[in-house]
Enzyme design. Structure first.
Site, PDB file in Angstrom:
ATOM      1  N   CYS A 114       0.757  -1.220  -0.063  1.00  0.00           N
ATOM      2  CA  CYS A 114       0.014  -0.127  -0.014  1.00  0.00           C
ATOM      3  C   CYS A 114       0.879   1.275   0.048  1.00  0.00           C
ATOM      4  O   CYS A 114       0.308   2.422  -0.401  1.00  0.00           O
ATOM      5  CB  CYS A 114      -0.922   0.292   1.172  1.00  0.00           C
ATOM      6  SG  CYS A 114      -2.069  -1.427   1.318  1.00  0.00           S
ATOM      7  N   HIS A 154      -3.307   7.341   3.680  1.00  0.00           N
ATOM      8  CA  HIS A 154      -3.648   5.867   3.012  1.00  0.00           C
ATOM      9  C   HIS A 154      -4.975   5.398   3.566  1.00  0.00           C
ATOM     10  O   HIS A 154      -5.256   5.397   4.708  1.00  0.00           O
ATOM     11  CB  HIS A 154      -2.416   4.805   3.393  1.00  0.00           C
ATOM     12  CG  HIS A 154      -2.931   3.396   2.957  1.00  0.00           C
ATOM     13  ND1 HIS A 154      -3.666   3.227   1.799  1.00  0.00           N
ATOM     14  CD2 HIS A 154      -3.062   2.093   3.483  1.00  0.00           C
ATOM     15  CE1 HIS A 154      -3.987   1.764   1.509  1.00  0.00           C
ATOM     16  NE2 HIS A 154      -3.392   1.231   2.769  1.00  0.00           N
ATOM     17  N   ASN A 205     -10.138  -0.224   0.493  1.00  0.00           N
ATOM     18  CA  ASN A 205      -8.568  -0.108   0.584  1.00  0.00           C
ATOM     19  C   ASN A 205      -8.236  -0.470  -1.063  1.00  0.00           C
ATOM     20  O   ASN A 205      -8.252  -1.755  -1.204  1.00  0.00           O
ATOM     21  CB  ASN A 205      -7.634  -0.988   1.632  1.00  0.00           C
ATOM     22  CG  ASN A 205      -6.297  -0.653   1.712  1.00  0.00           C
ATOM     23  OD1 ASN A 205      -5.797  -0.307   0.854  1.00  0.00           O
ATOM     24  ND2 ASN A 205      -5.741  -1.486   2.593  1.00  0.00           N
TER      25      ASN A 205
HETATM   26  N1  COA Z   1     -18.416  -9.054  10.006  1.00  0.00           N
HETATM   27  C1  COA Z   1     -19.032  -9.337  10.985  1.00  0.00           C
HETATM   28  N2  COA Z   1     -18.387  -9.658  12.064  1.00  0.00           N
HETATM   29  C2  COA Z   1     -16.684  -9.807  11.874  1.00  0.00           C
HETATM   30  C3  COA Z   1     -16.431  -9.406  10.676  1.00  0.00           C
HETATM   31  C4  COA Z   1     -17.269  -9.011   9.803  1.00  0.00           C
HETATM   32  N3  COA Z   1     -16.861  -8.611   8.434  1.00  0.00           N
HETATM   33  N4  COA Z   1     -14.943  -9.675  10.732  1.00  0.00           N
HETATM   34  C5  COA Z   1     -14.570  -9.970  12.017  1.00  0.00           C
HETATM   35  N5  COA Z   1     -16.092 -10.028  12.725  1.00  0.00           N
HETATM   36  C6  COA Z   1     -15.988 -10.620  13.969  1.00  0.00           C
HETATM   37  C7  COA Z   1     -14.800 -11.437  14.532  1.00  0.00           C
HETATM   38  O1  COA Z   1     -14.925 -12.824  14.395  1.00  0.00           O
HETATM   39  C8  COA Z   1     -14.895 -11.172  16.073  1.00  0.00           C
HETATM   40  O2  COA Z   1     -15.828 -12.003  16.542  1.00  0.00           O
HETATM   41  P1  COA Z   1     -15.651 -12.761  17.926  1.00  0.00           P
HETATM   42  O3  COA Z   1     -15.130 -11.708  18.947  1.00  0.00           O
HETATM   43  O4  COA Z   1     -16.828 -13.378  18.029  1.00  0.00           O
HETATM   44  O5  COA Z   1     -14.253 -13.603  17.767  1.00  0.00           O
HETATM   45  C9  COA Z   1     -15.385  -9.747  16.159  1.00  0.00           C
HETATM   46  O6  COA Z   1     -15.764  -9.441  14.900  1.00  0.00           O
HETATM   47  C10 COA Z   1     -14.070  -8.770  16.367  1.00  0.00           C
HETATM   48  O7  COA Z   1     -13.048  -9.187  15.547  1.00  0.00           O
HETATM   49  P2  COA Z   1     -11.670  -8.346  15.544  1.00  0.00           P
HETATM   50  O8  COA Z   1     -10.700  -8.860  14.598  1.00  0.00           O
HETATM   51  O9  COA Z   1     -11.404  -8.323  16.938  1.00  0.00           O
HETATM   52  O10 COA Z   1     -12.008  -6.717  14.748  1.00  0.00           O
HETATM   53  P3  COA Z   1     -11.372  -5.574  15.152  1.00  0.00           P
HETATM   54  O11 COA Z   1     -11.939  -4.353  15.663  1.00  0.00           O
HETATM   55  O12 COA Z   1      -9.819  -5.630  15.208  1.00  0.00           O
HETATM   56  O13 COA Z   1     -11.452  -5.243  13.352  1.00  0.00           O
HETATM   57  C11 COA Z   1     -10.228  -5.455  11.334  1.00  0.00           C
HETATM   58  C12 COA Z   1     -11.089  -5.916  12.506  1.00  0.00           C
HETATM   59  C13 COA Z   1      -9.713  -6.149  10.178  1.00  0.00           C
HETATM   60  C14 COA Z   1     -11.327  -4.329  10.651  1.00  0.00           C
HETATM   61  C15 COA Z   1      -9.020  -4.420  11.973  1.00  0.00           C
HETATM   62  O14 COA Z   1      -8.378  -5.101  12.971  1.00  0.00           O
HETATM   63  C16 COA Z   1      -8.410  -3.642  10.741  1.00  0.00           C
HETATM   64  O15 COA Z   1      -8.809  -2.880   9.856  1.00  0.00           O
HETATM   65  N6  COA Z   1      -7.079  -4.069  10.890  1.00  0.00           N
HETATM   66  C17 COA Z   1      -6.175  -3.314   9.814  1.00  0.00           C
HETATM   67  C18 COA Z   1      -6.488  -3.965   8.568  1.00  0.00           C
HETATM   68  C19 COA Z   1      -5.789  -2.848   7.391  1.00  0.00           C
HETATM   69  O16 COA Z   1      -6.260  -1.848   7.096  1.00  0.00           O
HETATM   70  N7  COA Z   1      -4.812  -3.713   6.814  1.00  0.00           N
HETATM   71  C20 COA Z   1      -4.059  -3.046   5.540  1.00  0.00           C
HETATM   72  C21 COA Z   1      -3.146  -2.172   6.139  1.00  0.00           C
HETATM   73  S1  COA Z   1      -2.310  -1.370   4.612  1.00  0.00           S
END
Ligand code: COA
Length: 334
Positions: free
Chosen positions: A113, A261, A291
């Site tokens: 990215c 970004h 993204n």
């Molecule tokens: N819809 C509904 N629920 C979802 C889901 C979705 N699309 N994706 C995950 N969940 C659930 C999980 O299974 C988890 O459930 P559980 O508590 O029963 O296990 C719960 O939501 C929380 O998941 P978690 O992974 O802790 O959520 P989060 O708040 O960390 O958000 C991301 C997840 C991926 C959105 C976040 O971590 C993120 O954006 N990270 C950076 C990713 C990124 O931008 N990468 C590129 C960088 S260049």
């Protein structure tokens, strides 16, 4: 004396639009969860017969038109992508062939990215060494091809898109269509830390020992440990912005617009909090695109110009973070 300018910019977003509600038919998710955790409402997807090089070509042609520079006068074509059509030939060669910049040096660079900001740094060096060069820098991604549509933690985050810039040493007049003026690239810096690379990978194009007839393995798709990536992104984006400003004797007061970004609204807000930057100075368009990786920053510049948020005289801070991990920041003065 080097004064590298972006002489033209062009963007391309595929027509096909996938909303969060559309994703509910593929995975167990919902609009409320996606919007509250990421800020994303929609993303765009390449047509079945369209590739990253096609998107990059559309963006490149618009950038050339904006710059008022002919394809045959381009000396270097750089494509920032981590979702190339092929490992060989490079997407840059394909784009170069399609637009007609025959004879220009052409190659891809992969900094995930952060690719476009890395590309600005590379273009800066090329133009410092060869002041007569004309560099076409394209950020183009086909990320929806690398998403596992059964993995709700990743498939909601990414979209396809492309944007391109033409860079010259010295200014060559006023851009014709997209940019309000040709910004000077005042400074750019990039870095990487490969120690944590397994936290975000896109495999399948590697030398992994697939055998004929093997089904596509899980590592073909993007895989990510979202929480760890989130924390690293906030740290790196904030740090590289602070360093760049300090080295230029500037503070955030001197910045008119920050284009980070576009990965996740919560990452952007956390960076804004760390930098103590008001939301009115932060540009966001990830609600519409998700993204788009290496296309994210130049798509942001294009949209900010179209919305009148960048004017002649604006000082704009760009900052990106990506797999690797990689990071970078740049300062543009319009
Ligand atoms: N819809 C509904 N629920 C979802 C889901 C979705 N699309 N994706 C995950 N969940 C659930 C999980 O299974 C988890 O459930 P559980 O508590 O029963 O296990 C719960 O939501 C929380 O998941 P978690 O992974 O802790 O959520 P989060 O708040 O960390 O958000 C991301 C997840 C991926 C959105 C976040 O971590 C993120 O954006 N990270 C950076 C990713 C990124 O931008 N990468 C590129 C960088 S260049």
């Amino acid at each position: 004396m080097t004064a590298i300018h972006i002489q033209g910019l062009g963007t391309y977003v595929p027509t096909k639009r996938i909303t969060n509600v559309d994703l509910m038919s593929l995975v167990d998710t919902n609009d409320e969860w996606i919007v509250s955790r990421t800020g994303i409402k929609a993303r765009h997807m390449l047509a079945d017969d369209e590739n990253g090089s096609d998107a990059g070509t559309e963006a490149a042609l618009k950038a050339l038109e904006d710059a008022g520079i002919a394809a045959e006068d381009i000396t270097h074509v750089l494509t920032a992508t981590c979702t190339p059509d092929y490992l060989c030939p490079s997407t840059a060669c394909i784009i170069s062939g399609k637009i007609g910049s025959h004879g220009a040096m052409a190659f891809d660079l992969n900094a995930a990215c952060t690719g476009f900001v890395y590309g600005l740094d590379v273009a800066n060096s090329i133009l410092a060494g060869k002041p007569g060069a004309k560099v076409l820098l394209v950020g183009s991604e086909a990320f929806t091809r690398r998403l596992n549509w059964e993995d709700r933690t990743t498939c909601i985050l990414f979209g396809d898109g492309a944007a391109a810039a033409v860079l010259t040493n010295g200014e060559a007049g006023t851009p014709k269509r997209c940019l309000p003026s040709a910004p000077r690239l005042r400074d750019v810096r990039c870095g990487a830390d490969g120690r944590q690379y397994p936290l975000l990978t896109v495999g399948g194009g590697t030398n992994r020992n697939y055998k004929p007839g093997d089904p596509v393995q899980d590592d073909f798709y993007l895989q990510m440990q979202g929480r760890e990536v989130f924390k690293q992104a906030v740290r790196s984006l904030s740090a590289v912005c602070s360093e760049l400003l300090e080295d230029n004797g500037l503070t955030l007061e001197d910045i008119d617009l920050f284009i980070p970004h576009q990965a996740n609204l919560r990452i952007i807000e956390a960076v804004g909090d760390r930098l103590k930057l008001g939301s009115e100075k932060i540009f966001v368009n990830l609600d519409e695109y998700g993204n788009t990786s290496a296309a994210s920053i130049p798509l942001g510049i294009g949209d900010a110009c179209a919305q009148g948020r960048i004017r002649p005289g604006s000082r704009v801070l760009l900052s990106a973070f990506g797999g690797g991990f990689t990071w970078g920041a740049a300062l543009l003065e319009f």
